[in-house]
Design a protein around this motif. Sequence first.
Motif, short mmCIF file in Angstrom:
data_model
loop_
_atom_site.label_atom_id
_atom_site.label_comp_id
_atom_site.label_asym_id
_atom_site.label_seq_id
_atom_site.Cartn_x
_atom_site.Cartn_y
_atom_site.Cartn_z
N SER A 157 35.65 45.98 68.42
CA SER A 157 34.41 45.28 67.77
C SER A 157 34.53 43.98 67.52
O SER A 157 33.56 43.16 67.66
N ARG A 158 35.66 43.63 67.08
CA ARG A 158 35.94 42.07 66.79
C ARG A 158 35.90 41.32 68.08
O ARG A 158 35.42 40.28 68.07
N MET A 159 36.39 41.65 69.24
CA MET A 159 36.48 41.22 70.24
C MET A 159 35.11 40.97 71.08
O MET A 159 34.75 39.93 71.58
N ALA A 160 34.24 42.10 70.63
CA ALA A 160 32.74 41.83 71.31
C ALA A 160 32.14 40.78 70.52
O ALA A 160 31.35 40.06 71.12
N VAL A 161 32.37 40.45 69.06
CA VAL A 161 31.74 39.30 68.57
C VAL A 161 32.18 38.10 69.11
O VAL A 161 31.62 37.18 69.29
N LYS A 162 33.52 38.20 69.32
CA LYS A 162 34.27 36.73 69.69
C LYS A 162 33.94 36.43 71.11
O LYS A 162 33.51 35.39 71.51
N MET A 163 33.45 37.40 71.87
CA MET A 163 33.06 37.26 73.27
C MET A 163 31.62 36.86 73.35
O MET A 163 31.08 35.97 74.20
N THR A 164 31.01 37.30 72.45
CA THR A 164 29.37 37.03 72.28
C THR A 164 29.16 35.80 71.78
O THR A 164 28.31 35.04 72.15
N GLN A 165 29.98 35.36 70.83
CA GLN A 165 29.83 34.13 70.27
C GLN A 165 31.31 33.45 70.20
O GLN A 165 32.11 33.57 69.31
N ASP B 115 32.42 30.30 69.66
CA ASP B 115 32.57 29.03 69.15
C ASP B 115 33.32 29.65 67.87
O ASP B 115 32.52 30.06 67.02
N ASP B 116 34.38 29.21 67.43
CA ASP B 116 35.04 29.54 66.27
C ASP B 116 34.16 29.11 64.95
O ASP B 116 34.10 29.96 63.89
N GLU B 117 33.85 28.06 65.13
CA GLU B 117 33.14 27.17 63.94
C GLU B 117 31.93 27.82 63.56
O GLU B 117 31.39 28.25 62.30
N ILE B 118 31.03 28.35 64.71
CA ILE B 118 29.88 28.81 64.49
C ILE B 118 29.98 30.46 63.96
O ILE B 118 29.43 30.51 62.83
N ARG B 119 30.99 31.25 64.38
CA ARG B 119 31.38 32.39 63.82
C ARG B 119 31.69 32.29 62.20
O ARG B 119 31.38 33.08 61.33
#
Length: 75
Positions: A23-31, A33-37
């Motif tokens: 689930s976390r990787m899906a968010v990271k791949m979708t967005q 940019d670390d700063e935006i997340r």
Amino acid sequence: MSWLPSLKTATPEEGYSLAIKMSRMAVKMTQPDDEIRSKLRADYANNADSLTMASHVVATNFQTVAQANNFWIQS
């Protein structure tokens, strides 16, 4: 090395941890940019609906892992 070499886990608890990682990787791949997340995190971290939806995503991923590991096979 792939971050997801297999859906196989030794225990249901390990499977649940894998579901969270998926689930976390899906968010990271979708967005990516670390700063935006980081900026968005405050919005969903304090929103009950967002947290409920996050739990739903984890549950769906756990269902996938559980099926891959035959966790629900009746003996």
